[in-house]
Scaffold this motif. Structure first.
Motif, short mmCIF file in Angstrom:
data_model
loop_
_atom_site.label_atom_id
_atom_site.label_comp_id
_atom_site.label_asym_id
_atom_site.label_seq_id
_atom_site.Cartn_x
_atom_site.Cartn_y
_atom_site.Cartn_z
N TYR A 345 0.84 -1.21 0.00
CA TYR A 345 0.00 0.00 0.00
C TYR A 345 0.87 1.25 0.00
O TYR A 345 0.63 2.20 -0.77
N GLU A 346 1.88 1.29 0.86
CA GLU A 346 2.75 2.46 0.92
C GLU A 346 3.42 2.72 -0.43
O GLU A 346 3.56 3.86 -0.86
N ALA A 347 3.85 1.64 -1.09
CA ALA A 347 4.48 1.80 -2.41
C ALA A 347 3.47 2.29 -3.44
O ALA A 347 3.81 3.08 -4.33
N ALA A 348 2.22 1.83 -3.32
CA ALA A 348 1.21 2.19 -4.31
C ALA A 348 0.83 3.67 -4.24
O ALA A 348 0.47 4.27 -5.26
N VAL A 349 0.89 4.27 -3.05
CA VAL A 349 0.47 5.66 -2.90
C VAL A 349 1.64 6.60 -2.67
O VAL A 349 1.45 7.77 -2.35
N ALA A 350 2.86 6.09 -2.83
CA ALA A 350 4.04 6.90 -2.55
C ALA A 350 4.11 8.12 -3.47
O ALA A 350 3.72 8.05 -4.65
N ASP A 492 -12.44 9.63 7.76
CA ASP A 492 -13.57 9.92 6.87
C ASP A 492 -13.08 9.76 5.42
O ASP A 492 -12.78 10.73 4.73
N LEU A 493 -13.01 8.50 4.99
CA LEU A 493 -12.43 8.22 3.67
C LEU A 493 -13.28 8.78 2.54
O LEU A 493 -12.75 9.20 1.51
N THR A 502 -6.95 6.98 -3.26
CA THR A 502 -6.53 5.98 -2.27
C THR A 502 -5.43 6.50 -1.34
O THR A 502 -5.21 5.95 -0.27
N PHE A 503 -4.74 7.57 -1.75
CA PHE A 503 -3.76 8.18 -0.87
C PHE A 503 -4.43 8.75 0.39
O PHE A 503 -3.78 8.96 1.41
N GLY A 504 -5.75 8.97 0.31
CA GLY A 504 -6.47 9.54 1.44
C GLY A 504 -6.40 8.71 2.70
O GLY A 504 -6.44 9.25 3.81
N PRO A 549 -16.32 -0.25 8.12
CA PRO A 549 -14.85 -0.31 8.19
C PRO A 549 -14.17 0.05 6.87
O PRO A 549 -12.99 0.38 6.86
N THR A 550 -14.89 -0.01 5.76
CA THR A 550 -14.29 0.36 4.48
C THR A 550 -14.44 1.85 4.17
O THR A 550 -13.65 2.41 3.43
N GLU A 551 -15.45 2.50 4.73
CA GLU A 551 -15.65 3.93 4.50
C GLU A 551 -15.18 4.78 5.67
O GLU A 551 -14.82 5.94 5.50
N GLU A 552 -15.21 4.21 6.88
CA GLU A 552 -14.81 4.96 8.07
C GLU A 552 -14.08 4.04 9.04
O GLU A 552 -14.60 3.68 10.09
#
Length: 564
Positions: A345-350, A492-493, A502-504, A549-552
């Protein structure tokens, strides 16, 4: 949804924001035009179609654009049109942001084909890296591209890049001197003058592209070894009967190694068909040009793209270092079988390395919808509200308390105000001011308060409404615990991802850390115990809070009150 930007705002921002540029001697970009269409002015030919509304736009944008021939500065344009120079600056800031104008080219333009010049100018706004198309052409002219691997794909790529950049299809200097043998007919006849500030080397190292197929795969290891030895970047392009993979881009200074970047790939599924060769070469040439010229968008160097040749459906895979890798990992021990999900995930949004950062993305901060996010607060309209005491900031003056202070509603309100709330005296409808740093000034976290001590508030779970400094009752079910109060922070995604994608999620985690840091400082000054939790039951908390859990998701938990 269309993105709206106001000319007054972007014009004012361009005076102070160093990432916003207004051409000093503006020229209309090649291949674009401004035209009247009903009550609007429409921009055709840029990286995206745009419309400008308002009386000033209808009356002055077209004449101003026509006057932008690269010979006049702002004062001359204002004098010729009879407009204030400040109005010209504001309009040019908007036109530059929209991709209608660029800086005038030098007196001697680079000797490239008109089609390439138009391409670099017309689409140069997509990244905002180059002030003028000539800068992009110069980047291409001074960086040779070495094509290696499958001979058929090398030949197709050489044809696709003809006239775009210097192409090398033979071996480079085995000593690593970076003096490739070029094909003069395949790049501009006369290179533009070199810029010593950005490229002092007379012979910059070749950018190597290796085309991997079943037949050429055994040669990839030697090519990667040579690039690593010579300090040259390597782009692997993989093609078989079913897919095209552009990536990974490998540069030891900024990326994982080749083995980590391609880890987990399926076996090659046969050779690409003859009719696919030009498609593979064309896709590769697009990204090679984007990397070198920085005029158009590319997923490199962060991701690899995987293209299904039957449907052209594309997916992206981030290059991720596997713990223990001897080439690119700082972790010791055996190489992990795969990178953990958190690292992926970190690599994907870096954020891309500085050399690959696109200033254009910074303009999103000035979209009207994104500015509006900062003043959008959750309301819980059907919930019973409990007003919190006004925050007494004087309690934070002077020396702090040593500890043992019992939690009160005044203390709770002050902690929530500083960690999650607003500066009421400085907040306006146009600009929200917060006590604690928040990504994009959005406020992408929500604080829920679990109260167990009846002397503070009736036991239950409450949501903190920062816009009104009140608590909204969420549940009378109190999760087990031994502290008078817990603060549960959720992300609050839905709100933050409307701007950052997705960086949010990463920003929600960062904001929760900032909020808890502020809460800790306030609590300790007041003499309250404060302890961040390192583990919690996500399922139990999301059920009690009645959130998805997927939205908040729950991103942080801390205990407040009692004694240390």
């Amino acid at each position: 949804m269309a993105a709206e930007m106001k000319a007054e705002l972007i014009g004012q921002a361009a005076l102070t924001d160093l990432q916003l540029t207004v051409p000093r001697r503006p020229a209309l970009r090649r291949g674009v035009r401004l035209r009247r269409s009903g009550d609007s002015v429409v921009l055709d030919g840029a990286d995206r179609m745009q419309a400008f509304s308002g009386e000033f736009a209808r009356e002055w944008l077209v004449p101003l654009a026509e006057a932008c021939d690269g010979t006049r500065d702002h004062a001359a344009l204002a004098d010729g049109l009879g407009l204030p120079e400040s109005a010209v600056h504001t309009c040019l800031a908007l036109l530059w942001t929209a991709g209608a104008v660029e800086e005038a080219t030098p007196d001697e333009e680079p000797p490239v084909a008109p089609e390439l010049a138009c391409f670099l100018s017309r689409l140069g706004n997509s990244t905002g890296v180059n002030a003028t198309w000539a800068d992009a052409a110069a980047r291409l002219a001074r960086r040779p591209v070495a094509l290696e691997g499958d001979p058929a794909l090398v030949g197709a790529a050489r044809r696709a890049l003809r006239g775009v950049c210097p192409v090398v299809t033979g071996d480079t200097d085995p000593a690593g001197g970076g003096h490739p043998t070029e094909h003069p007919a395949e790049h501009p006849a006369t290179d533009p003058p070199k810029d010593p500030a950005t490229d002092p080397a007379e012979h910059p190292p070749a950018f190597t592209v290796f085309f991997e197929t079943v037949a050429s795969a055994p040669l990839l290891a030697d090519a990667e070894k040579a690039c690593r030895r010579d300090g040259r970047p390597l782009l692997r392009v993989r093609a078989d009967a079913a897919t095209i993979v552009v990536g990974p881009y490998v540069d030891p200074a900024i990326t994982p190694c080749l083995e980590c970047g391609r880890h987990g790939e399926a076996e090659l599924a046969g050779e690409p068909a003859a009719h696919q060769l030009d498609l593979v070469a064309g896709v590769a040439a697009h990204h090679i040009t984007a990397v070198l010229a920085r005029a158009t968008v590319t997923h490199l160097p962060i991701d690899s793209s995987v293209i299904d040749t039957a449907t052209l459906a594309t997916s992206y895979r981030p290059a991720t270092t596997r713990p223990g890798c001897p080439e690119c990992s700082h972790a010791r021990g055996p190489v992990a079988p795969e990178a953990p999900a958190s690292a992926v995930y970190e690599a994907a949004v870096a954020i891309p390395p500085r050399a690959f950062l696109d200033p254009k993305g910074h303009q999103a901060h000035y979209y009207t919808a994104n500015i509006r996010l900062q003043s959008q607060f959750r309301q819980w309209p059907s919930r019973v509200r409990t007003p919190l005491p006004a925050a007494d900031l004087s309690a934070l003056a002077g020396p702090g308390h040593r500890g043992g202070t019992p939690l009160t509603p005044h203390h709770l309100g002050l902690v929530l105000k500083i960690a999650f709330g607003l500066k009421d005296d400085e907040t306006t409808p146009e600009r929200v001011k917060r006590w604690t740093a928040a990504s994009g000034n959005i406020g992408c976290t929500t604080a829920y308060v679990v109260v167990r001590d009846a002397s503070v508030l009736p036991p239950g779970v409450y949501a903190y409404a920062e816009g009104s400094h009140t608590l909204a009752s969420v549940s009378r079910t109190v999760p087990p615990g031994d502290s008078p109060c817990d603060i549960v922070v959720t992300g609050d995604l839905k709100k933050v991802m409307s701007k950052y994608g997705t960086f949010g999620f990463r920003l929600a985690l960062l904001d929760s850390g900032c909020a808890l840091t502020s809460a800790r400082h306030v609590a300790r000054h007041l003499g309250l115990d404060f302890a961040p939790r390192t583990d919690w039951d996500d399922d139990a908390l999301t059920r009690i809070l009645d959130v998805s859990p997927t939205e908040e998701p729950v991103v942080a938990v801390a205990s407040l009150g009692g004694t240390a």
